[in-house]
Enzyme design. Structure first.
Site, PDB file in Angstrom:
ATOM      1  N   CYS A 146      60.132 -12.875  -7.940  1.00  0.00           N
ATOM      2  CA  CYS A 146      61.320 -12.906  -8.805  1.00  0.00           C
ATOM      3  C   CYS A 146      60.946 -13.352 -10.211  1.00  0.00           C
ATOM      4  CB  CYS A 146      62.368 -13.849  -8.208  1.00  0.00           C
ATOM      5  SG  CYS A 146      63.850 -14.023  -9.221  1.00  0.00           S
ATOM      6  N   CYS A 168      63.383 -15.782 -11.893  1.00  0.00           N
ATOM      7  CA  CYS A 168      63.309 -17.132 -11.315  1.00  0.00           C
ATOM      8  C   CYS A 168      62.098 -17.895 -11.845  1.00  0.00           C
ATOM      9  CB  CYS A 168      63.198 -17.068  -9.788  1.00  0.00           C
ATOM     10  SG  CYS A 168      64.441 -16.054  -8.970  1.00  0.00           S
ATOM     11  N   ASP A 169      60.938 -17.233 -11.864  1.00  0.00           N
ATOM     12  CA  ASP A 169      59.675 -17.941 -12.088  1.00  0.00           C
ATOM     13  C   ASP A 169      58.948 -17.598 -13.382  1.00  0.00           C
ATOM     14  OD1 ASP A 169      60.074 -19.121  -9.614  1.00  0.00           O
ATOM     15  OD2 ASP A 169      58.996 -17.544  -8.530  1.00  0.00           O
TER      16      ASP A 169
END
Length: 211
Positions: free
Chosen positions: A34, A37-38
């Site tokens: 993701c 997300c990261d």
């Protein structure tokens, strides 16, 4: 067995994995599924994105906000992503493409440090320094349990008929089990809220009919 007047299916979807030993070893230590997300964790680093579809190219483009260079590794000679997304990526100076190639190994100490690529035409292997590896080869919805009961699309995602309703009366769905576009915790939670409201309305209406 449990009995109920309504059911919300929220079994989600799992990202497809390449199947490498290093992929499991470095999960959460440089291997991610993701970008939104990261991505910020890999600022000013070399990043590898595996895949050639819309998801992979969208993630690669997003990751250019943080990376020094984004290396897109694709098994074919051309992308499967939409034309608009392709053009955007091909014209981005921060994105480098590795055609006819696959990721065959991931190396590092406590976290990802190298990606080993193999050229599928020459069988030559190349070690590339990388701080992060993003796997974007699709998702598998957790819907095998519902096959031949709930209407699913060709990729196994639940088809919503009206808001969060499925084809079976009293059965609703929420989150990544039907959502093929967003796949974010906040959108899954929003669908959960919508499904709960739809269930409440359904139960109230069905109770009124019985009375």
């Amino acid at each position: 067995e449990y009995e109920g007047r309504a059911v919300i299916i929220a079994t989600g979807a799992n990202p497809r994995k390449i199947g490498l030993e290093g992929e499991q070893t470095f999960a959460g230590k440089g291997v991610s599924y993701c970008a939104t997300c990261d991505g910020p964790f890999f600022r000013n680093q070399e990043i590898v994105v595996v895949g050639g579809g819309d998801s992979a190219i969208e993630e690669a483009t997003f990751l250019t906000k943080f990376a020094t260079t984004v290396h897109v590794v694709h098994r074919r000679e051309e992308l499967r992503a939409s034309k608009v997304m392709q053009e955007r990526a091909l014209n981005n100076e921060k994105i480098k493409f590795h055609w006819n190639s696959e990721l065959v190994d991931i190396k590092g100490d406590q976290k990802v440090q190298q990606a080993i690529l193999k050229n599928l035409k020459t069988n030559e292997e190349t070690a590339m320094d990388a701080g992060g590896i993003f796997v974007a080869i699709g998702h598998e919805p957790n819907t095998k349990l519902f096959k031949n009961q709930i209407d699913l699309n060709e990729n196994g995602y639940i088809i919503l008929k009206n808001k969060t309703h499925t084809n079976i009366e009293g059965v609703f769905a929420a989150g990544d089990v039907h959502d093929t576009d967003y796949r974010q915790a906040i959108t899954a939670a929003a669908y959960g809220c919508m499904a709960a409201i739809d269930v409440d309305k359904y139960l109230t209406e069905s109770k009124d009919k019985q009375e």
